[in-house]
Design a protein around this motif. Structure first.
Motif, PDB file in Angstrom:
ATOM      1  N   ALA A 318       0.808  -1.217   0.000  1.00 46.04           N
ATOM      2  CA  ALA A 318       0.000   0.000   0.000  1.00 46.04           C
ATOM      3  C   ALA A 318       0.845   1.273   0.000  1.00 46.04           C
ATOM      4  N   ASN A 319       1.948   1.280  -0.772  1.00 43.07           N
ATOM      5  CA  ASN A 319       2.705   2.527  -0.886  1.00 43.07           C
ATOM      6  C   ASN A 319       2.223   3.303  -2.110  1.00 43.07           C
ATOM      7  N   ARG A 320       2.521   4.588  -2.145  1.00 46.31           N
ATOM      8  CA  ARG A 320       1.913   5.482  -3.129  1.00 46.31           C
ATOM      9  C   ARG A 320       2.612   5.498  -4.480  1.00 46.31           C
ATOM     10  N   GLU A 321       3.586   4.638  -4.677  1.00 49.11           N
ATOM     11  CA  GLU A 321       4.186   4.541  -6.006  1.00 49.11           C
ATOM     12  C   GLU A 321       3.501   3.488  -6.864  1.00 49.11           C
ATOM     13  N   VAL A 322       2.797   2.565  -6.246  1.00 51.91           N
ATOM     14  CA  VAL A 322       2.241   1.418  -6.959  1.00 51.91           C
ATOM     15  C   VAL A 322       0.813   1.695  -7.412  1.00 51.91           C
ATOM     16  N   LEU A 323       0.610   1.625  -8.716  1.00 56.29           N
ATOM     17  CA  LEU A 323      -0.715   1.827  -9.301  1.00 56.29           C
ATOM     18  C   LEU A 323      -1.523   0.549  -9.342  1.00 56.29           C
ATOM     19  N   LEU A 324      -0.849  -0.583  -9.446  1.00 48.75           N
ATOM     20  CA  LEU A 324      -1.527  -1.872  -9.527  1.00 48.75           C
ATOM     21  C   LEU A 324      -0.603  -2.931  -8.950  1.00 48.75           C
ATOM     22  N   ALA A 325      -1.131  -3.771  -8.062  1.00 52.14           N
ATOM     23  CA  ALA A 325      -0.318  -4.812  -7.443  1.00 52.14           C
ATOM     24  C   ALA A 325      -1.111  -6.099  -7.361  1.00 52.14           C
ATOM     25  N   TYR A 326      -0.377  -7.195  -7.281  1.00 53.04           N
ATOM     26  CA  TYR A 326      -1.034  -8.473  -6.997  1.00 53.04           C
ATOM     27  C   TYR A 326      -1.060  -8.639  -5.492  1.00 53.04           C
ATOM     28  N   LYS A 327      -2.240  -8.488  -4.910  1.00 53.65           N
ATOM     29  CA  LYS A 327      -2.399  -8.501  -3.463  1.00 53.65           C
ATOM     30  C   LYS A 327      -3.007  -9.834  -3.046  1.00 53.65           C
ATOM     31  N   CYS A 328      -2.164 -10.715  -2.599  1.00 58.64           N
ATOM     32  CA  CYS A 328      -2.622 -12.007  -2.100  1.00 58.64           C
ATOM     33  C   CYS A 328      -1.877 -12.267  -0.803  1.00 58.64           C
ATOM     34  N   ASN A 329      -2.391 -11.702   0.262  1.00 58.50           N
ATOM     35  CA  ASN A 329      -1.648 -11.649   1.508  1.00 58.50           C
ATOM     36  C   ASN A 329      -1.869 -12.900   2.353  1.00 58.50           C
ATOM     37  N   GLU A 330      -1.361 -14.009   1.836  1.00 60.16           N
ATOM     38  CA  GLU A 330      -1.506 -15.295   2.508  1.00 60.16           C
ATOM     39  C   GLU A 330      -0.417 -15.462   3.559  1.00 60.16           C
ATOM     40  N   THR A 331      -0.784 -15.854   4.749  1.00 59.75           N
ATOM     41  CA  THR A 331       0.202 -16.113   5.786  1.00 59.75           C
ATOM     42  C   THR A 331       0.592 -17.585   5.840  1.00 59.75           C
ATOM     43  N   ASN A 332      -0.220 -18.444   5.231  1.00 63.19           N
ATOM     44  CA  ASN A 332       0.092 -19.869   5.198  1.00 63.19           C
ATOM     45  C   ASN A 332       0.968 -20.143   3.985  1.00 63.19           C
ATOM     46  N   LEU A 333       2.171 -20.620   4.229  1.00 62.06           N
ATOM     47  CA  LEU A 333       3.131 -20.866   3.161  1.00 62.06           C
ATOM     48  C   LEU A 333       2.581 -21.767   2.081  1.00 62.06           C
ATOM     49  N   TRP A 334       1.696 -22.709   2.445  1.00 60.86           N
ATOM     50  CA  TRP A 334       1.262 -23.730   1.495  1.00 60.86           C
ATOM     51  C   TRP A 334      -0.132 -23.496   0.950  1.00 60.86           C
ATOM     52  N   THR A 335      -0.661 -22.275   1.088  1.00 59.74           N
ATOM     53  CA  THR A 335      -1.957 -21.939   0.500  1.00 59.74           C
ATOM     54  C   THR A 335      -1.749 -21.345  -0.878  1.00 59.74           C
ATOM     55  N   TRP A 336      -2.300 -21.988  -1.915  1.00 58.41           N
ATOM     56  CA  TRP A 336      -2.145 -21.464  -3.273  1.00 58.41           C
ATOM     57  C   TRP A 336      -3.040 -20.224  -3.446  1.00 58.41           C
ATOM     58  N   PRO A 337      -2.619 -19.151  -4.138  1.00 57.21           N
ATOM     59  CA  PRO A 337      -1.307 -19.016  -4.780  1.00 57.21           C
ATOM     60  C   PRO A 337      -0.244 -18.417  -3.895  1.00 57.21           C
ATOM     61  N   GLY A 338      -0.531 -18.285  -2.583  1.00 52.66           N
ATOM     62  CA  GLY A 338       0.484 -17.742  -1.701  1.00 52.66           C
ATOM     63  C   GLY A 338       1.783 -18.509  -1.768  1.00 52.66           C
ATOM     64  N   SER A 339       1.693 -19.831  -1.811  1.00 55.22           N
ATOM     65  CA  SER A 339       2.908 -20.637  -1.881  1.00 55.22           C
ATOM     66  C   SER A 339       3.623 -20.413  -3.197  1.00 55.22           C
ATOM     67  N   ALA A 340       2.860 -20.276  -4.286  1.00 52.96           N
ATOM     68  CA  ALA A 340       3.474 -20.054  -5.589  1.00 52.96           C
ATOM     69  C   ALA A 340       4.187 -18.707  -5.624  1.00 52.96           C
ATOM     70  N   ILE A 341       3.561 -17.681  -5.058  1.00 50.35           N
ATOM     71  CA  ILE A 341       4.184 -16.374  -5.016  1.00 50.35           C
ATOM     72  C   ILE A 341       5.443 -16.421  -4.149  1.00 50.35           C
ATOM     73  N   PHE A 342       5.375 -17.192  -3.077  1.00 51.39           N
ATOM     74  CA  PHE A 342       6.530 -17.278  -2.187  1.00 51.39           C
ATOM     75  C   PHE A 342       7.730 -17.875  -2.907  1.00 51.39           C
TER      76      PHE A 342
END
Length: 619
Positions: A318-342
């Motif tokens: 949520a910084n002011r330079e980013v116009l578009l982001a992929y926001k998938c704030n998964e805390t579980n390492l093995w939850t897709w696509p959180g794991s894939a992003i990790f």
């Protein structure tokens, strides 16, 4: 900030994709009709605002994953591993296979062809059209809310088409969800490059008209804005102006040249790109999106806060330079696509046991050489073929004096992470760059290690602490300025090119560039893009659409180099720490494959065999 891309709340994730979309998941083929027996209840999905918004969230989740692990074709590795940024990975990785033998029409490591998943594109676009076509059925949404959802769906479709445009060229034009196999458009062929670009612009205009004028409220931060739509349009038009498409002749002659080039070289396409990117800039400044530069030194002067500003822009949610982001704030390492992003980041304490997917994708010296020193000068690194190795003190001195972006991007051998100091996830002591006895017994100019490079990426994790997820930036303001720098230079306006280039270069803590020769300035701008967008999925496409003359000489193809480190025979503890290093040198560790057909991605052979779609030339 509106970090457009949508925060994936836990309550939204729990809804089944098959229900929320009103159809099954990824299809095997281009426009094959899904079997929805027993899985679809549109009345339920669009019977409440909660369920309907969940369907929209799923579209965000799918569409914006394009190019990221879990959202591109190859099952292991990242785009940086096939564009000369980081090493190829393990031998079973799709990136390793592409590096060795090029893009494959029959798929590699989970893809259906090339380095994308052609079929997923259409499944996800169909999901967006399903939302668009059914949102009016929702009883507890206002007409205004429904119109916003429709605009968001169109913006997401435009985003995916934009990505396919510079991956494939001309595309089939899909304007609905195709609910009947009897629909004749199910068997449509590819439209020309010009028609595809026109369709992207049409989608952008309709989305822009339907979205709110400014920012969303705090509760809805992360949703598409007009600024994000303008950025989609601006990037598409920049690629349209570049030499690969903006040409009288295609990169390989075929019976369908209009699918891969415009058939003319028109300098006015650069002016069109300028206008589109200036529109983004105007919108962004009005709504307080800006290039982060807190140093107070003024335009044209090196930013003394360069490290923190660049690291914040690439890492802080949520910084002011980013116009578009992929926001998938998964805390579980093995939850897709959180794991894939990790997987995208290859350095944390989860990966240091040398068995996970990206800890063999270290920084290549091919790319290291693009960074400046802290004064904006080139760094004198060892060359392949030197007569002797250099003392490790030379390495330690040069990394201490390298530009701030390099320190935010990487953890270098001999150093704890600059961007996350003191956290156990980011210490050189547990990295494992040197393994076995090779680093103690090997002699110059031998290859002592392959694929771990001289650094492991830490970009996107500035001050992350133990946080494993990050919000991948899809459009940053830095891109808009460098788009303008490139387009103004090509259009013959070096003054405006330098003005925009130095916005980014000065923010990085470096003195202003003054070069005005078009060819020389072109190379400087390209270098700036490479460094600024390291691992942001742009370089792989940039160098191909520039038709970079060095593309087969150490970028996508050619010799890939890694610095080699010898450690002291009596070194104890971690071999990655500065007191254990003895000397270092540069060596070619593998040679990457390049063929001109790879300027664009191949379509799956399974689709070509159906006789409807035409393959890109050379495959």
């Amino acid at each position: 900030m509106l970090n457009t891309g949508i925060t994936m709340k836990k309550t939204l994730i729990t809804l089944l994709v098959t229900v929320s979309l009103g159809m099954t998941g990824c299809q095997d083929t281009f426009l094959q009709m899904p079997d929805t027996t027993g899985t679809v209840d549109l009345n339920e999905v669009y019977g409440s605002a909660k369920n309907a918004k969940s369907a929209l969230m799923t579209c965000y989740r799918e569409i914006l994953l394009h190019g990221l692990p879990g959202g591109w074709g190859v099952g292991h590795g990242t785009l940086g591993a096939i564009s000369g940024e980081v090493a190829r990975g393990y031998s079973w990785h799709g990136t390793y296979m592409i590096v060795n033998s090029g893009l494959n029409v029959n798929g590699t490591d989970g893809s259906d062809a090339g380095a994308d998943h052609f079929g997923n594109n259409w499944a996800y676009i169909r999901h967006c059209w399903t939302v668009y076509e059914n949102i009016d059925r929702v009883p507890d949404m206002t007409p205004e809310e429904k119109n916003y959802v429709k605009a968001e769906a169109l913006a997401l479709i435009a985003y995916r088409y934009m990505g396919m445009f510079y991956r494939y060229g001309g595309l089939p034009i899909v304007r609905k969800s195709f609910t009947s196999p009897a629909d004749p458009e199910v068997s449509m062929g590819r439209s020309s490059l010009s028609e595809t670009l026109d369709y992207i612009l049409e989608l952008c205009q309709k989305a822009y008209d339907g979205l709110p004028e400014g920012d969303w409220s705090a509760a809805d931060q992360g949703r598409m804005t007009r600024g994000a739509v303008l950025a989609i349009k601006a990037r598409a038009l920049l690629f349209a102006a570049r030499p690969l498409f903006n040409s009288a002749t295609p990169y390989i002659e075929s019976a369908h040249n209009d699918l891969v080039c415009f058939g003319s070289s028109d300098p006015d396409r650069w002016n069109t790109a300028i206008e589109a990117n200036e529109d983004v800039l105007e919108w962004a400044l009005e709504y307080n999106y800006q290039l982060l530069n807190t140093g107070g030194a003024g335009v044209g002067q090196p930013n003394p806060n360069a490290f923190a500003d660049y690291a914040t822009a690439t890492s802080t949610p949520a910084n002011r330079e980013v116009l578009l982001a992929y926001k998938c704030n998964e805390t579980n390492l093995w939850t897709w696509p959180g794991s894939a992003i990790f997987y995208y980041n290859n350095y944390s304490n989860y990966w240091t046991n040398n068995r996970y997917d990206t800890d063999m994708s270290g920084l290549l010296s091919n790319f290291l050489e693009l960074y400046y020193d802290e004064n904006g000068d080139d760094i004198d690194w060892p060359k392949v073929g030197d007569s002797a190795p250099r003392d490790a003190s030379d390495w330690l001195e040069k990394i201490n004096g390298i530009e701030p972006r390099a320190k935010a991007d990487n953890i270098f051998i001999g150093f704890d992470a600059f961007n996350n100091p003191g956290n156990s996830n980011w210490t050189a002591n547990s990295w494992g760059r040197q393994t076995g006895n090779a680093a103690k017994t090997g002699e110059f100019p031998e290859v002592l290690g392959t694929d771990k490079g001289c650094a492991a990426p830490t970009k996107f994790y500035y001050n992350a602490g133990s946080r494993v997820w990050f919000e991948f930036p899809l459009f940053r303001m830095a891109e808009i300025y460098l788009n303008l720098a490139e387009a103004y230079n090509e259009y013959g306006n070096p003054t405006k090119a330098l003005e925009n280039l130095n916005m980014v270069h000065n923010r990085a803590g470096l003195p202003a560039i003054t070069e005005t020769d078009r060819d020389a300035l072109r190379e400087i701008i390209r270098r700036e893009r490479a460094v600024e967008f390291y691992r942001e999925n742009l370089r792989y496409y940039d160098v191909k659409h520039w038709k970079d003359e060095n593309i087969d000489k150490g970028i996508i193809g050619g010799d890939m180099r890694e610095l080699q480190f010898k450690v002291k025979a009596d070194a104890s503890g971690s071999l990655n720490l500065p007191e254990g290093l003895e000397s270092y040198w540069n060596a070619v560790t593998y040679t990457s494959y390049w063929n001109p057909r790879m300027y664009l991605e191949p379509l799956p052979q399974s689709e070509i065999n159906k006789g409807t779609l035409v393959q890109n030339p050379g495959y």
